[in-house]
Design an enzyme around this catalytic site. Structure first.
Site, mmCIF file in Angstrom:
data_model
loop_
_atom_site.group_PDB
_atom_site.id
_atom_site.type_symbol
_atom_site.label_atom_id
_atom_site.label_comp_id
_atom_site.label_asym_id
_atom_site.label_seq_id
_atom_site.Cartn_x
_atom_site.Cartn_y
_atom_site.Cartn_z
ATOM 1 N N ASP A 57 -3.744 -25.444 -35.744
ATOM 2 C CA ASP A 57 -4.227 -26.769 -36.127
ATOM 3 C C ASP A 57 -5.442 -27.181 -35.295
ATOM 4 O O ASP A 57 -5.303 -27.576 -34.132
ATOM 5 C CB ASP A 57 -3.072 -27.772 -35.931
ATOM 6 C CG ASP A 57 -3.495 -29.190 -36.228
ATOM 7 O OD1 ASP A 57 -2.808 -30.128 -35.752
ATOM 8 O OD2 ASP A 57 -4.510 -29.375 -36.925
ATOM 9 N N SER B 78 -21.931 -34.326 -42.027
ATOM 10 C CA SER B 78 -22.515 -33.695 -43.206
ATOM 11 C C SER B 78 -23.627 -34.613 -43.729
ATOM 12 O O SER B 78 -23.455 -35.826 -43.758
ATOM 13 C CB SER B 78 -21.442 -33.525 -44.288
ATOM 14 O OG SER B 78 -22.035 -33.186 -45.531
#
Ligand SMILES: CC1CCN(C(=N)N)CC1
Ligand SMILES: CC1CCN(C(=N)N)CC1
Length: 329
Positions: free
Chosen positions: A34, A198
């Site tokens: 994770d 992004s």
């Protein structure tokens, strides 16, 4: 040194399970790697048997190399409300050919029902930054931080796939794992995660829309969780898509295949194919699918979870230098 380990998707790619060995003689467990957390915790013999349903448990008393970290405890609550807690041992942990002799292994004494019901998952191995390790009073290092110094390069790569085994590689970049160019983007680890921004997105074959999206690369989250404005712009393009409050997300007719979702990573792009946005059947009655793209409402940032990662080759660079994305081979 370098290392590689295969990781297997559970049904619907809901999570990916990866084998590790703990203790002497070795005890083999399957855990969820994770990148959105930083604790290695495992089901253990210290738990009440009513909290264990099929999982393999770590028994520190059956390991000649386990050493209790006196006075240390841990407790974690995850994004989905699940939680676990317990105490701490140092023991030998091996992933593939890589061994850390004195890795902090957090033995669970209690886990919430989400973990009890997740019968194949024996725990989590955090690949986030050690700064957010939950052990009190002294936070412990992740496996990656412990092994990083002995790797050929201080990095690991994540190559999750849809419905078939992928891999976590440590210390090297496998040129066969990707095609085309690799785009770098700076990592913001200030929150302890693999954060990046992004520059924007596109829906299907539509024009690219400049729209900064700040989020984390998170192998421990199943879906791609984005800002509401982006999510509604995407589902606007799908006939019959709607937010279903009972299911807690957007659903839409499973066919025709929905449009691709494209997001930028610096100068590059990652394409989530439409057939991966149809995450799973929502109701058999009218063939609706539950969307693999949902909102990040309430989290504070977006989460590029498995739906976003399994279509790209993600490389997370261990020092505070850019990690980067590349298209899957
Ligand atoms: C910010 C949250 C993302 C999901 N989580 C995780 N993968 N462990 C919890 C933290
Ligand atoms: C990040 C973690 C969230 C909780 N999990 C679960 N409910 N099985 C595992 C992954």
């Amino acid at each position: 040194t370098t290392g590689t380990i295969a990781t297997d998707p559970e049904k619907h790619d809901v999570e990916y399970l990866t084998p590790i060995s703990v203790g002497t003689p070795s005890q083999d467990l399957m855990v969820d790697f994770d990148t959105g957390s930083s604790d290695l915790w495992v089901f253990s013999t210290e738990m009440s048997t009513s909290d264990i349903k099929g999982q393999t448990v770590y028994d520190p008393n059956n390991s000649s190399t386990s050493e209790k970290v006196q006075g240390s405890t841990w407790k974690i609550t995850y994004g989905d409300g699940s939680s676990s807690s317990g105490d701490v041992y140092l023991d030998t942990v091996t992933i593939g050919d890589l061994t850390v002799p004195n890795q902090a292994v957090e033995a669970a004494k209690k886990v919430s029902s989400e973990f009890t019901d997740d019968s194949h998952n024996d725990g989590l191995l955090g690949l986030g930054f050690s700064a957010i390790n939950a052990v009190e009073p002294t936070p412990q290092n992740t496996f990656f931080d412990n092994i990083k110094g002995s790797l050929d390069a201080p990095l690991f790569t994540v190559d999750l796939k849809h419905g078939t085994p992928g891999s976590f590689n440590f210390g090297y970049i496998d040129p066969a794992a990707y095609i085309g160019n690799i785009s770098w983007t700076p990592v913001d680890s200030s929150q302890g995660y693999w954060g990046f921004t992004s520059p924007g997105y596109a829906v299907g074959t539509g024009a690219f829309r400049n729209h900064s999206i700040s989020g984390i690369a998170d192998t421990g989250t199943t879906l791609l969780l984005l800002p509401k404005s982006v999510v509604s712009a995407y589902y606007k393009e799908i006939q019959g898509a709607q937010y279903d409050s009972d299911q807690g997300g957007y659903i839409f007719p499973c066919s025709p295949t929905p449009p691709d979702f494209v997001f930028g990573v610096n100068k590059g792009i990652v394409t989530v194919p439409g057939d991966m946005v149809s995450y799973a059947p929502a109701d058999s009655a009218n063939q609706n699918c539950f969307g693999g793209i949902q909102t990040d409402t309430g989290i504070g940032f977006s989460i590029f979870g498995d739906v976003a990662l399994k279509t790209s080759f993600v490389h997370l660079h261990g020092s505070i230098v850019p990690g980067y994305y590349a298209d899957c081979a």
